[in-house]
Enzyme design. Structure first.
Site, PDB file in Angstrom:
ATOM      1  N   ASP A 280      13.267 -47.219   8.116  1.00  0.00           N
ATOM      2  CA  ASP A 280      14.283 -47.074   9.160  1.00  0.00           C
ATOM      3  C   ASP A 280      13.738 -46.196  10.285  1.00  0.00           C
ATOM      4  O   ASP A 280      14.413 -45.303  10.776  1.00  0.00           O
ATOM      5  CB  ASP A 280      15.564 -46.470   8.570  1.00  0.00           C
ATOM      6  CG  ASP A 280      16.774 -46.648   9.483  1.00  0.00           C
ATOM      7  OD1 ASP A 280      16.651 -47.390  10.489  1.00  0.00           O
ATOM      8  OD2 ASP A 280      17.827 -46.053   9.204  1.00  0.00           O
TER       9      ASP A 280
ATOM     10  N   ARG B 100      16.351 -42.560  16.762  1.00  0.00           N
ATOM     11  CA  ARG B 100      17.553 -41.883  16.259  1.00  0.00           C
ATOM     12  C   ARG B 100      17.259 -41.102  14.989  1.00  0.00           C
ATOM     13  O   ARG B 100      18.011 -40.190  14.619  1.00  0.00           O
ATOM     14  CB  ARG B 100      18.667 -42.903  15.988  1.00  0.00           C
ATOM     15  CG  ARG B 100      18.330 -43.901  14.910  1.00  0.00           C
ATOM     16  CD  ARG B 100      19.445 -44.908  14.615  1.00  0.00           C
ATOM     17  NE  ARG B 100      18.995 -45.893  13.650  1.00  0.00           N
ATOM     18  CZ  ARG B 100      18.352 -47.009  13.978  1.00  0.00           C
ATOM     19  NH1 ARG B 100      18.125 -47.275  15.250  1.00  0.00           N
ATOM     20  NH2 ARG B 100      17.957 -47.860  13.046  1.00  0.00           N
ATOM     21  N   ASN B 101      16.161 -41.438  14.311  1.00  0.00           N
ATOM     22  CA  ASN B 101      15.789 -40.788  13.053  1.00  0.00           C
ATOM     23  C   ASN B 101      14.581 -39.866  13.196  1.00  0.00           C
ATOM     24  O   ASN B 101      13.912 -39.558  12.210  1.00  0.00           O
ATOM     25  CB  ASN B 101      15.519 -41.843  11.974  1.00  0.00           C
ATOM     26  CG  ASN B 101      16.786 -42.580  11.586  1.00  0.00           C
ATOM     27  OD1 ASN B 101      17.883 -42.030  11.663  1.00  0.00           O
ATOM     28  ND2 ASN B 101      16.646 -43.838  11.186  1.00  0.00           N
TER      29      ASN B 101
ATOM     30  N   ASP C 227      15.671 -38.540   8.160  1.00  0.00           N
ATOM     31  CA  ASP C 227      16.511 -39.631   7.652  1.00  0.00           C
ATOM     32  C   ASP C 227      15.726 -40.586   6.764  1.00  0.00           C
ATOM     33  O   ASP C 227      15.367 -41.689   7.160  1.00  0.00           O
ATOM     34  CB  ASP C 227      17.165 -40.404   8.803  1.00  0.00           C
ATOM     35  CG  ASP C 227      18.392 -41.181   8.317  1.00  0.00           C
ATOM     36  OD1 ASP C 227      18.476 -41.451   7.104  1.00  0.00           O
ATOM     37  OD2 ASP C 227      19.258 -41.505   9.139  1.00  0.00           O
TER      38      ASP C 227
END
Length: 223
Positions: free
Chosen positions: A59, A63-64, A77
């Protein structure tokens, strides 16, 4: 885990739009094109370490990635991460929301994940960085994304991004997956660009229409 003052890299990029951070007119630029490349370099170095430990992130996206007060990027994350130190690939049977726009073609088609698919995601992350946090595949519905990728479509080079930078991200999307670079190779390529200190990403002349591109989100897709 240490507190990351600046929040996610995605948020940092969004805040960098306009003249807030990037302004050669007033001479108060907080970031330079080299700093933007350094974001990508630091993520590639972090992923080199993760890959060497035998883990898949699955992922990887801005955003992570978290950013500290010195604007150093740190990968976070790991909710979808898997230990594959004893095997070469991982087959997902999850029915949850998926980050389709960041996923490699083989992951979308066959639910198969390898370090090569993390490299594909890194190429998407690089595109995010260069466009200051735009959503990948602007103007393309996620419902037809798989078909487009199978037909050989890849995101075009942003006009404010040089061919040298675009070639790095494009190689991350090559088929078959064995043709993609390793994270160690990506680190070296990005370090070389940073060392040359040229304006590989022209943030002054970025096309702000990129920020207005809308995409459709369908059930089962994660943003």
């Amino acid at each position: 885990m240490e507190y990351q003052t600046m929040g996610s890299l995605q948020r940092v990029l969004w805040n960098g739009r306009g003249n807030t951070y990037y302004s050669n007119i007033y001479g108060c630029s907080k970031f330079t094109a080299q700093q933007v490349l350094r974001f990508a370099y630091e993520v590639a170095c972090g992923m080199t370490h993760i890959a060497e430990l035998g883990y898949l992130h699955r992922d990887l996206a801005t955003r992570n990635v978290l950013v500290d007060e010195h604007f150093t990027c740190k990968i976070s994350d790991f909710g979808l991460a898997r230990d594959v130190s004893l095997i070469r690939e991982y087959e997902s049977r999850s029915q949850g929301f998926l980050p389709l726009r960041w996923m490699a073609l083989e992951s979308i088609k066959d639910s198969v994940y390898t370090t090569h698919s993390d490299v594909w995601s890194f190429g998407i992350l690089m595109w995010e960085i260069v466009t200051l946090g735009c959503t990948p595949y602007p103007g393309i519905s996620s419902m037809i994304l798989r078909q487009q990728l199978e037909n050989g479509y890849r995101m075009m080079r942003p006009k404010h991004c040089t061919h040298e930078v675009y070639r790095i991200m494009y190689r991350c999307w090559r088929e078959p997956q064995a043709f993609r670079p390793s994270f160690k190779e990506l680190c070296q390529q990005l370090e070389d660009l940073i060392f040359k200190a040229q304006n590989y990403v022209d943030l002054v002349n970025i096309d702000e229409r990129l920020f207005k591109g809308l995409t459709r989100c369908i059930p089962g897709e994660k943003y």
